[in-house]
Design an enzyme around this catalytic site. Structure first.
Site, mmCIF file in Angstrom:
data_model
loop_
_atom_site.group_PDB
_atom_site.id
_atom_site.type_symbol
_atom_site.label_atom_id
_atom_site.label_comp_id
_atom_site.label_asym_id
_atom_site.label_seq_id
_atom_site.Cartn_x
_atom_site.Cartn_y
_atom_site.Cartn_z
ATOM 1 N N TYR A 169 8.664 -3.189 9.869
ATOM 2 C CA TYR A 169 8.274 -1.783 9.648
ATOM 3 C C TYR A 169 9.463 -0.857 9.880
ATOM 4 O O TYR A 169 9.774 -0.005 9.040
ATOM 5 C CB TYR A 169 7.126 -1.434 10.597
ATOM 6 C CG TYR A 169 6.614 -0.011 10.476
ATOM 7 C CD1 TYR A 169 5.693 0.325 9.489
ATOM 8 C CD2 TYR A 169 7.028 0.982 11.362
ATOM 9 C CE1 TYR A 169 5.202 1.629 9.385
ATOM 10 C CE2 TYR A 169 6.542 2.277 11.262
ATOM 11 C CZ TYR A 169 5.623 2.598 10.273
ATOM 12 O OH TYR A 169 5.149 3.883 10.175
ATOM 13 N N LYS A 173 11.465 1.544 7.059
ATOM 14 C CA LYS A 173 11.506 3.008 7.140
ATOM 15 C C LYS A 173 12.953 3.502 7.269
ATOM 16 O O LYS A 173 13.274 4.597 6.810
ATOM 17 C CB LYS A 173 10.642 3.506 8.304
ATOM 18 C CG LYS A 173 9.135 3.190 8.155
ATOM 19 C CD LYS A 173 8.454 4.030 7.084
ATOM 20 C CE LYS A 173 6.937 3.856 7.112
ATOM 21 N NZ LYS A 173 6.237 4.656 6.087
HETATM 22 P P1 NDP Z 1 -3.424 4.514 7.519
HETATM 23 O O1 NDP Z 1 -3.312 3.054 7.754
HETATM 24 O O2 NDP Z 1 -4.528 5.271 8.138
HETATM 25 O O3 NDP Z 1 -3.434 4.819 5.946
HETATM 26 C C1 NDP Z 1 -2.481 4.239 5.125
HETATM 27 C C2 NDP Z 1 -2.773 4.647 3.694
HETATM 28 O O4 NDP Z 1 -1.831 3.967 2.839
HETATM 29 C C3 NDP Z 1 -4.173 4.198 3.223
HETATM 30 O O5 NDP Z 1 -4.681 5.145 2.312
HETATM 31 C C4 NDP Z 1 -3.870 2.900 2.514
HETATM 32 O O6 NDP Z 1 -4.834 2.544 1.547
HETATM 33 C C5 NDP Z 1 -2.570 3.283 1.846
HETATM 34 N N1 NDP Z 1 -1.848 2.150 1.275
HETATM 35 C C6 NDP Z 1 -1.328 1.064 1.891
HETATM 36 N N2 NDP Z 1 -0.787 0.240 0.973
HETATM 37 C C7 NDP Z 1 -0.962 0.836 -0.242
HETATM 38 C C8 NDP Z 1 -0.632 0.490 -1.579
HETATM 39 N N3 NDP Z 1 -0.027 -0.655 -1.884
HETATM 40 N N4 NDP Z 1 -0.952 1.365 -2.564
HETATM 41 C C9 NDP Z 1 -1.580 2.523 -2.297
HETATM 42 N N5 NDP Z 1 -1.948 2.891 -1.058
HETATM 43 C C10 NDP Z 1 -1.641 2.042 -0.049
HETATM 44 O O7 NDP Z 1 -1.999 5.085 7.958
HETATM 45 P P2 NDP Z 1 -1.522 6.550 8.391
HETATM 46 O O8 NDP Z 1 -2.346 7.594 7.734
HETATM 47 O O9 NDP Z 1 -1.382 6.548 9.857
HETATM 48 O O10 NDP Z 1 -0.035 6.547 7.792
HETATM 49 C C11 NDP Z 1 0.398 7.339 6.698
HETATM 50 C C12 NDP Z 1 1.918 7.246 6.641
HETATM 51 O O11 NDP Z 1 2.467 7.777 7.860
HETATM 52 C C13 NDP Z 1 2.458 5.822 6.546
HETATM 53 O O12 NDP Z 1 3.556 5.779 5.659
HETATM 54 C C14 NDP Z 1 2.901 5.496 7.961
HETATM 55 O O13 NDP Z 1 3.921 4.527 7.986
HETATM 56 C C15 NDP Z 1 3.370 6.855 8.432
HETATM 57 N N6 NDP Z 1 3.377 6.995 9.901
HETATM 58 C C16 NDP Z 1 2.204 6.960 10.609
HETATM 59 C C17 NDP Z 1 2.224 7.105 11.995
HETATM 60 C C18 NDP Z 1 0.975 7.117 12.838
HETATM 61 O O14 NDP Z 1 1.073 7.245 14.064
HETATM 62 N N7 NDP Z 1 -0.220 7.015 12.268
HETATM 63 C C19 NDP Z 1 3.492 7.262 12.721
HETATM 64 C C20 NDP Z 1 4.657 7.299 11.877
HETATM 65 C C21 NDP Z 1 4.576 7.179 10.528
HETATM 66 P P3 NDP Z 1 -6.089 1.549 1.909
HETATM 67 O O15 NDP Z 1 -7.124 2.406 2.558
HETATM 68 O O16 NDP Z 1 -6.496 1.033 0.569
HETATM 69 O O17 NDP Z 1 -5.558 0.484 2.833
#
Ligand code: NDP
Length: 246
Positions: A169, A173
């Site tokens: 991861y 990033k």
């Molecule tokens: P979630 O796991 O809650 O949501 C992730 C989202 O990405 C979901 O909608 C998921 O879809 C989607 N996704 C994953 N793979 C794909 C794909 N191949 N095509 C389309 N959609 C996809 O994560 P967060 O909301 O927490 O994270 C959002 C972003 O923020 C990410 O990039 C994460 O790395 C970043 N981030 C989050 C942090 C945190 O503390 N939460 C901290 C730092 C960064 P599905 O529902 O179908 O799985």
């Protein structure tokens, strides 16, 4: 019908978590939101919720790792709007075991699958949408990075992430941050701004039980970078308006 004067935003992974909250906040500010979801029924459900609170939202089927989905979305945006104002590369995965540092045993498949979503798909989607972003008077690209991308903080004993080493991861990033810097440089003489966002440690499925930040705050950095004024920064890495060390 969409208000043709509104900004058009595509948010990937907008069916839940930070992506959905970002769609809500941008939508409430009058932005037309295209909510990307790899499962269209989950995307439709999210768009329904957004429309229920007055947001001009539409679901688009977009598995970011799927070339055909990316091409279809680009074609749809071209036909429907002729431009794209905001691209939020929000979809992401964390596939590492949530244990202590396991860099020495991280399976190649975990590395490749992580990079596929968090890096290669972002580059491919952005490249495909660049011609439409160039047609915007103020294109904005927001790459959802993480504080875990920071090589400086990882290499600094005592930093808040020094012992949080999820190799696949984190490296994906860091690579994404390299894309931000390189693309921003290429586009420096255009109206398009490209920035990386660290949302904070946010209460989502990925954030897990220990996360401290509420969703509303977790979307703030993405929203701010999506709506940067013309004299705003490009090629930066930010959390809540503050620059992070690369
Ligand atoms: P979630 O796991 O809650 O949501 C992730 C989202 O990405 C979901 O909608 C998921 O879809 C989607 N996704 C994953 N793979 C794909 C794909 N191949 N095509 C389309 N959609 C996809 O994560 P967060 O909301 O927490 O994270 C959002 C972003 O923020 C990410 O990039 C994460 O790395 C970043 N981030 C989050 C942090 C945190 O503390 N939460 C901290 C730092 C960064 P599905 O529902 O179908 O799985």
């Amino acid at each position: 019908m969409s208000d043709t004067t509104a900004k058009i935003a595509l948010i990937t992974g907008a069916n839940k978590g930070i992506g959905l909250e970002t769609a809500l906040q941008l939508g409430k500010l009058g932005v037309t939101v295209l909510a990307g979801a790899r499962d269209l029924s989950r995307g439709e459900a999210a768009a329904e919720v957004l429309r229920g609170v007055g947001v001009d939202a539409r679901a688009v089927k977009l598995d970011v790792v799927d070339h055909a989905d990316r091409a279809a979305v680009a074609k749809f945006i071209e036909k429907e709007f002729g431009r794209l104002d905001i691209l939020i590369n929000n979809a992401g995965v964390m596939l590492d075991p949530r244990t202590a540092n396991a860099t020495g045993t991280t399976p190649e498949k975990v590395l490749r699958d992580t990079f596929e979503t968090n890096f290669f798909a972002v580059v491919a989607l952005t490249q495909m949408l660049l011609p439409l972003l160039r047609k915007s008077p103020a294109g904005r690209i927001v790459n959802l990075s993480s504080i875990l991308a920071s090589l400086t903080l990882h290499a600094t004993p005592g930093s808040p992430i020094y012992d949080a080493k999820t190799f696949a991861y984190d490296a994906s990033k860091s690579a994404l941050n390299a894309f931000t810097i390189h693309l921003a440089h290429e586009l420096r003489a255009t109206n398009i701004k490209v920035n990386s966002a660290h949302p904070g440690w946010v209460k989502t499925e990925m954030g897990g039980e220990g996360a401290q930040m509420e969703l509303a705050d977790g979307a703030r950095t993405s929203v701010e970078l999506a709506l940067l004024p013309d004299d705003g920064p490009t090629g930066g890495y930010f959390h809540m308006g503050k620059a992070l060390p690369w």
